[in-house]
Design an enzyme around this catalytic site. Structure first.
Site, PDB file in Angstrom:
ATOM      1  N   TYR A   1       0.835  -1.204   0.000  1.00  0.00           N
ATOM      2  CA  TYR A   1       0.000   0.000   0.000  1.00  0.00           C
ATOM      3  C   TYR A   1       0.864   1.245   0.000  1.00  0.00           C
ATOM      4  CZ  TYR A   1       0.888   0.926   5.002  1.00  0.00           C
ATOM      5  OH  TYR A   1       1.478   1.212   6.205  1.00  0.00           O
TER       6      TYR A   1
ATOM      7  N   LYS B   1       6.602  -1.965   1.978  1.00  0.00           N
ATOM      8  CA  LYS B   1       5.399  -1.381   2.587  1.00  0.00           C
ATOM      9  C   LYS B   1       4.221  -2.325   2.368  1.00  0.00           C
ATOM     10  CE  LYS B   1       3.130   3.110   3.155  1.00  0.00           C
ATOM     11  NZ  LYS B   1       3.248   3.276   4.594  1.00  0.00           N
TER      12      LYS B   1
ATOM     13  N   GLU C   1      11.882   2.346  14.569  1.00  0.00           N
ATOM     14  CA  GLU C   1      11.001   3.412  14.061  1.00  0.00           C
ATOM     15  C   GLU C   1       9.691   3.351  14.828  1.00  0.00           C
ATOM     16  OE1 GLU C   1       9.794   2.614   9.951  1.00  0.00           O
ATOM     17  OE2 GLU C   1       9.894   0.474  10.346  1.00  0.00           O
TER      18      GLU C   1
ATOM     19  N   LEU D   1      11.046   1.087   7.403  1.00  0.00           N
ATOM     20  CA  LEU D   1      10.460   1.571   6.157  1.00  0.00           C
ATOM     21  C   LEU D   1      11.111   2.920   5.852  1.00  0.00           C
ATOM     22  CD1 LEU D   1       8.198   1.058   4.014  1.00  0.00           C
ATOM     23  CD2 LEU D   1       6.937   2.818   5.241  1.00  0.00           C
TER      24      LEU D   1
HETATM   25  C1  LIG Z   1       6.335   1.601   9.800  1.00  0.00           C
HETATM   26  C2  LIG Z   1       6.362   2.930   9.123  1.00  0.00           C
HETATM   27  N1  LIG Z   1       7.508   3.635   9.111  1.00  0.00           N
HETATM   28  C3  LIG Z   1       7.576   4.853   8.526  1.00  0.00           C
HETATM   29  C4  LIG Z   1       6.472   5.419   7.914  1.00  0.00           C
HETATM   30  C5  LIG Z   1       6.593   6.778   7.285  1.00  0.00           C
HETATM   31  O1  LIG Z   1       6.544   6.683   5.881  1.00  0.00           O
HETATM   32  P1  LIG Z   1       6.052   7.901   4.999  1.00  0.00           P
HETATM   33  O2  LIG Z   1       6.863   9.083   5.413  1.00  0.00           O
HETATM   34  O3  LIG Z   1       6.339   7.484   3.598  1.00  0.00           O
HETATM   35  O4  LIG Z   1       4.601   8.088   5.285  1.00  0.00           O
HETATM   36  C6  LIG Z   1       5.260   4.719   7.892  1.00  0.00           C
HETATM   37  C7  LIG Z   1       4.088   5.284   7.250  1.00  0.00           C
HETATM   38  O5  LIG Z   1       3.046   4.674   7.158  1.00  0.00           O
HETATM   39  C8  LIG Z   1       5.209   3.434   8.503  1.00  0.00           C
HETATM   40  O6  LIG Z   1       4.068   2.712   8.504  1.00  0.00           O
END
Ligand SMILES: Cc1ncc(COP(=O)(O)O)c(C=O)c1O
Length: 308
Positions: free
Chosen positions: A33, A148, A182, A207
């Protein structure tokens, strides 16, 4: 006017939108997603999100359900139909519908595509001005957090624990080395006692947030010194400032970790500067945003991570 959802080629009333019970996303979390912020009717960092989506699909050997330009067209149409000014576009691609069997289906199975939107009032969100609390919890996820996927159960469990503790997020911690990975739906950052911005490098352990990449660019432009390296819970608790980032959290200051104040327990100047820079960027007033990298290494390696 109904709120529209897009499901496999059709724009349908959101309340009626449904997928088949043998969709592999429903049965196995076999899908990926993206969440893209919409500000003033424009997608923020659309290219980087589409690049990351392509990589997630490749890693799981799922094909594009429609070509990338067509997907971009559908997103634009959803923004138009739902009169979305500020909020997000959610898109999900699963391997498709097939008789239940763990191995990938053979034959002609079309990946399934669902797109929804959500209105949000970023201007009214107090988290940006007041900051939020986080708790630290063991990271219980798998070894490929760089993909993701919609397989988010450990993230949900930790987010629920954080919510029950009255916190906005959890800093997830690698049980092996005590280092923060994270958040459950965000990347984690600190500004050290020495004034250096620190976030974990993009490897298979986190991620690689698109917001994270844009913030690194803004830090560079604003002359905020940064380094990509892991940090421990103890270091985070000694930090001057901390924050989490994601497409809808932008730069959200963290003012308490496990109930202890970060710095003086109020939103600090570097958080304010980076948030202002990000808001400017999201409003289209800054040229450079996230650029998706060619390569994401499995591990931190020899410690030669990027710094400025
Ligand atoms: C586990 C995780 N880390 C980091 C992020 C941040 O990613 P982004 O800045 O692309 O929204 C997300 C966003 O959904 C996430 O689910």
């Amino acid at each position: 006017m109904p709120r529209y959802a897009y499901v496999n080629g059709r724009y349908v009333d959101h309340r009626e939108a449904a997928v088949h019970i043998e969709d592999r996303g429903y049965q196995f979390s076999d899908g990926v997603y993206e969440v893209v912020t919409v500000k003033d009717g424009r997608l923020v960092d659309a290219k980087a999100h589409m690049d990351r989506l392509g990589r997630s699909l490749d890693e799981l050997q799922i094909g594009w359900p429609v070509s990338r330009p067509v997907l971009e067209m559908i997103m634009a149409e959803m923004i138009r139909r739902n009169r979305l000014h500020d909020g997000l576009v959610y898109m999900q691609i699963t391997r498709g519908v097939a008789p239940r069997n763990h191995a990938f289906p053979t034959g002609d199975v079309r990946p399934a595509l669902v797109i929804t939107t959500k209105k949000m009032n970023f201007a009214k969100m107090t988290k940006f001005t007041e900051g939020v609390s986080v708790i630290t919890l063991p990271d219980q996820r798998w070894a490929r957090r760089d993909i993701k996927t919609i397989s988010l159960l450990p993230n949900c469990l930790n987010k629920q624990k954080a919510t029950e503790a009255g916190c906005y997020e959890a800093f997830q911690v690698d049980p092996k080395d005590g280092m923060v990975t994270e958040g459950t739906a965000s990347n984690a950052w600190i500004i050290t006692e020495a004034g250096e911005l620190v976030t974990r490098p993009a490897t298979h352990r986190i991620l690689n947030g698109i917001t994270r990449l844009t913030i690194l660019r803004i830090a560079e432009e604003e002359g905020v010194p940064f380094v990509e390296r892991p940090f421990s819970v103890e270091e985070a608790k000694r930090a001057r400032e901390a924050f989490v980032s994601s497409a809808t959290s932008f730069v959200t200051p963290v003012v308490r970790i496990d109930g202890e104040p970060v710095g003086d327990g109020t939103v600090g100047p570097i958080c304010r500067k980076l948030l202002a820079g990000y808001e400017e960027y999201a409003a289209g007033l800054r040229a450079r945003g996230a650029e998706w990298p060619d390569d994401i290494p499995a591990d931190e390696g020899d410690g030669t991570s990027r710094a400025a």
